[in-house]
Design an enzyme around this catalytic site. Structure first.
Site, short mmCIF file in Angstrom:
data_model
loop_
_atom_site.label_atom_id
_atom_site.label_comp_id
_atom_site.label_asym_id
_atom_site.label_seq_id
_atom_site.Cartn_x
_atom_site.Cartn_y
_atom_site.Cartn_z
N LYS A 176 68.50 56.15 50.14
CA LYS A 176 69.80 56.86 50.06
C LYS A 176 70.78 55.86 49.45
O LYS A 176 71.32 55.01 50.13
CB LYS A 176 70.24 57.28 51.46
CG LYS A 176 71.11 58.53 51.50
CD LYS A 176 72.36 58.46 50.67
CE LYS A 176 73.54 57.93 51.44
NZ LYS A 176 74.73 57.74 50.58
N GLY A 227 75.46 47.92 55.10
CA GLY A 227 76.74 48.58 54.93
C GLY A 227 77.74 48.08 55.94
O GLY A 227 77.60 46.96 56.48
N SER A 228 78.73 48.90 56.23
CA SER A 228 79.85 48.45 57.07
C SER A 228 79.47 48.40 58.55
O SER A 228 78.50 49.06 58.98
CB SER A 228 81.03 49.38 56.88
OG SER A 228 80.68 50.68 57.32
N GLY A 232 77.07 50.95 60.73
CA GLY A 232 75.96 50.34 61.48
C GLY A 232 76.01 50.70 62.96
O GLY A 232 74.98 50.99 63.58
N GLU A 249 72.19 45.16 58.27
CA GLU A 249 72.93 44.06 57.63
C GLU A 249 74.35 44.55 57.46
O GLU A 249 74.59 45.46 56.66
CB GLU A 249 72.34 43.73 56.26
CG GLU A 249 70.90 43.25 56.32
CD GLU A 249 70.34 43.00 54.92
OE1 GLU A 249 69.43 42.19 54.81
OE2 GLU A 249 70.82 43.63 53.96
N LEU A 250 75.31 43.96 58.19
CA LEU A 250 76.65 44.57 58.28
C LEU A 250 77.72 43.67 57.68
O LEU A 250 77.43 42.79 56.89
CB LEU A 250 76.92 44.91 59.75
CG LEU A 250 75.80 45.75 60.41
CD1 LEU A 250 76.09 46.01 61.86
CD2 LEU A 250 75.55 47.04 59.66
N GLN A 281 84.08 41.43 46.91
CA GLN A 281 83.40 42.54 47.60
C GLN A 281 81.95 42.18 47.93
O GLN A 281 81.01 42.82 47.48
CB GLN A 281 83.47 43.79 46.73
CG GLN A 281 84.90 44.21 46.38
CD GLN A 281 84.95 45.30 45.33
OE1 GLN A 281 85.42 46.39 45.59
NE2 GLN A 281 84.45 45.04 44.14
N CYS A 283 79.47 40.80 51.32
CA CYS A 283 79.48 40.64 52.78
C CYS A 283 79.72 39.18 53.16
O CYS A 283 80.32 38.90 54.19
CB CYS A 283 78.18 41.14 53.37
SG CYS A 283 76.73 40.37 52.64
N GLU A 382 87.56 42.65 58.13
CA GLU A 382 86.96 42.48 56.81
C GLU A 382 87.90 43.08 55.75
O GLU A 382 88.22 44.27 55.79
CB GLU A 382 85.59 43.18 56.75
CG GLU A 382 84.86 42.88 55.47
CD GLU A 382 83.48 43.53 55.40
OE1 GLU A 382 83.37 44.72 55.65
OE2 GLU A 382 82.51 42.80 55.09
P1 NAD Z 1 79.26 52.07 54.22
O1 NAD Z 1 78.84 51.71 55.60
O2 NAD Z 1 80.47 52.92 54.03
O3 NAD Z 1 78.08 52.84 53.46
C1 NAD Z 1 76.79 52.27 53.30
C2 NAD Z 1 75.78 53.40 53.12
O4 NAD Z 1 75.69 54.15 54.34
C3 NAD Z 1 76.16 54.41 52.03
O5 NAD Z 1 75.00 54.79 51.34
C4 NAD Z 1 76.74 55.57 52.84
O6 NAD Z 1 76.67 56.81 52.20
C5 NAD Z 1 75.83 55.53 54.07
N1 NAD Z 1 76.40 56.18 55.26
C6 NAD Z 1 77.71 56.45 55.54
N2 NAD Z 1 77.81 57.04 56.75
C7 NAD Z 1 76.55 57.11 57.26
C8 NAD Z 1 76.00 57.60 58.49
N3 NAD Z 1 76.78 58.12 59.45
N4 NAD Z 1 74.67 57.50 58.69
C9 NAD Z 1 73.88 56.95 57.74
N5 NAD Z 1 74.33 56.49 56.56
C10 NAD Z 1 75.66 56.57 56.31
O7 NAD Z 1 79.40 50.69 53.43
P2 NAD Z 1 79.88 50.46 51.92
O8 NAD Z 1 81.36 50.65 51.86
O9 NAD Z 1 79.02 51.22 50.99
O10 NAD Z 1 79.53 48.92 51.70
C11 NAD Z 1 80.39 47.87 52.03
C12 NAD Z 1 79.98 47.26 53.36
O11 NAD Z 1 78.65 46.77 53.30
C13 NAD Z 1 80.84 46.05 53.73
O12 NAD Z 1 81.21 46.14 55.08
C14 NAD Z 1 79.90 44.86 53.50
O13 NAD Z 1 80.20 43.73 54.26
C15 NAD Z 1 78.58 45.46 53.86
N6 NAD Z 1 77.48 44.69 53.27
C16 NAD Z 1 76.71 43.90 54.09
C17 NAD Z 1 75.69 43.10 53.53
C18 NAD Z 1 74.81 42.22 54.40
O14 NAD Z 1 73.77 41.78 53.90
N7 NAD Z 1 75.18 41.94 55.63
C19 NAD Z 1 75.48 43.13 52.15
C20 NAD Z 1 76.28 43.95 51.37
C21 NAD Z 1 77.28 44.73 51.94
#
Ligand code: NAD
Length: 422
Positions: A176, A227-228, A232, A249-250, A281, A283, A382
């Site tokens: 996804k 993701g965020s 997570g 990974e958040l 942008q 993490c 963040e």
């Molecule tokens: P996000 O959490 O908004 O979205 C990430 C993914 O999750 C997207 O594909 C989104 O559509 C999906 N998603 C959204 N709601 C969901 C739900 N309820 N259930 C399942 N999936 C869902 O994050 P973003 O804005 O796309 O990315 C930025 C974030 O990612 C930042 O917080 C950054 O720190 C983090 N990040 C972490 C790492 C790491 O390795 N720790 C690496 C890159 C980015």
């Protein structure tokens, strides 16, 4: 704005339209133009992709590790073959400079080569037993369908880090991608893993509802998510009743400690790089800088000069050092952090505004802040953008306490010439 034709979800090695017919427009963040559109997927679409993957699992797990290794090397080979097209599309869709996208793609290619060989060398073990006539064996088995949920900041690298090891171990995949950056993932599906058996890797596009449908699907035992923090946390709660295996990974709020003994110019360049790569942008972007008391003045001056020299522009232009942020929602959140800092007494030494010479695109000038404290959003939450808040420290212990005083725990940098300092 006129909608361009949607490519569809990638299921069973072909494009399949979404059931609802709704689409998501994908924008170039430098120009706000629509690059293309993809289905705004539904629970039904996610279910179709899971069913395809599940049907492919038995065949894929029974291929030999050598066959799987060869097919993963072939993915890497095809990435190399389509290099220019992928880099261009990634730059248009994600926004960061071409050189950074080349670096991302190099990592992706290498990841597929690396896990091809890891998979080839995957071994079980035979363990001695305390009992006679007994043999203990460790046999490594794939889980089945792995859902890979990806953010927009490194759409291909974060996808590759999940997909390549899972495939090498005999699992099947539903990806996804982020709704902001699905086009390059679909491009790879069509051009770089079309030789894999149908159903082994599928892509379902859409908003968070598609991710949620995968998280709660009974035939998906593993969720690999980047993701965020907020998403997570939600995934953890939704997966809990199923006792699923989660890889999360958040977000982060990384500190950078500038030691008392460092070269100021080199350290200023290091901070600018660490805070501003991908427009901040990442993490593990530097989001808070703690500077040894005695160096504050020369370090701050050197950092402002580093930042002043950076050229803002569309990532596709070779002279660009800093591209746009990914979208309006993200820039607006970033601006609330800058405004909050200003209201609470921070000084803006450079930046602190949208660049006046761009009337389109989600640009923001790299911003250096002083006189900050830990109550400010820019020092506690963040920020995920081009901000560099600086705070002085008196002793090394104080710097460590500042760095650790955060709910986030992802990464950090300590710059010193004294190996005994830490
Ligand atoms: P996000 O959490 O908004 O979205 C990430 C993914 O999750 C997207 O594909 C989104 O559509 C999906 N998603 C959204 N709601 C969901 C739900 N309820 N259930 C399942 N999936 C869902 O994050 P973003 O804005 O796309 O990315 C930025 C974030 O990612 C930042 O917080 C950054 O720190 C983090 N990040 C972490 C790492 C790491 O390795 N720790 C690496 C890159 C980015």
């Amino acid at each position: 704005m006129a909608k361009k034709q949607s490519a569809g979800h990638w299921i069973n090695n072909q494009f399949v339209p979404g059931r609802s017919g709704d689409v998501i427009d994908v924008h170039n963040p430098a120009t706000e133009e629509v690059l293309g559109s993809v289905p705004a997927g539904s629970e039904h679409d996610a279910g179709a992709a899971v069913a395809a993957a599940k049907a492919a699992f038995d065949g894929w797990r029974r291929t030999s590790a050598n066959e799987r290794a060869d097919m993963l090397h072939e993915v890497a080979h095809k990435i190399r073959h389509h290099w220019e097209s992928i880099v261009e599309l990634l730059t248009l869709e994600q926004g960061k400079p071409v050189s950074e996208n080349e670096e991302e793609l190099e990592w992706v290619k290498t990841t597929f080569d690396y896990y091809a060989e890891m998979g080839r060398n995957l071994r079980g073990r035979v363990l001695p037993s305390a009992e006679t006539s007994q043999l203990n064996m460790v046999i490594k088995e794939p889980y089945g369908v792995v859902a890979c949920i990806i953010p927009w900041n490194y759409p291909l690298l974060l996808m590759g880090w999940k997909v390549a090891p899972a495939l090498a171990a005999g699992n099947v995949i539903v990806i996804k991608p982020s709704e902001m950056t699905p086009l390059t993932t679909l491009y790879l599906a069509e051009h770089c893993w079309d030789h894999l058996p149908p159903g082994v890797v599928n892509v379902v596009t859409g908003y968070g509802n598609v991710g949620e449908a995968l998280v709660t699907h009974p035939d998906v035992p593993v969720i690999a998510f980047t993701g965020s923090l907020a998403t997570g946390q939600r995934i953890s709660m939704q997966a809990a009743p199923f006792i699923k295996r989660l890889h999360l990974e958040l977000g982060g709020k990384d500190a950078f400690i500038v030691g008392p003994d460092v070269d100021v110019q080199v350290s200023a360049r290091a901070v600018a790089y660490s805070a501003l790569l991908n427009c901040g942008q990442i993490c593990t972007s530097t989001e808070r800088v703690y500077v040894a008391d005695g160096l504050v003045k020369p370090f701050t001056e050197a950092l402002v000069e580093e930042v002043r020299a950076l050229r803002i522009g569309p990532g596709i232009e070779p002279t660009t050092d800093i591209g746009p942020m990914i979208g309006e929602k993200y820039r607006a959140k970033f601006e609330t952090h800058i405004e909050d800092a200003r209201k609470r007494g921070a000084n803006v030494l450079i930046g602190g505004r949208r660049p006046p010479n761009f009337d389109r695109g989600y640009f923001y000038e790299p911003t250096v802040l002083t006189n900050v404290d830990h109550e400010m959003l820019v020092m506690s939450e963040e920020t995920f953008g081009p901000a560099i808040p600086l705070m002085p420290y008196k002793t090394f212990d104080e710097a460590i306490a500042f760095a650790n005083g955060s709910q986030y725990g992802l990464g950090a940098v300590l710059r010193t010439n004294d190996p005994l300092l830490a």
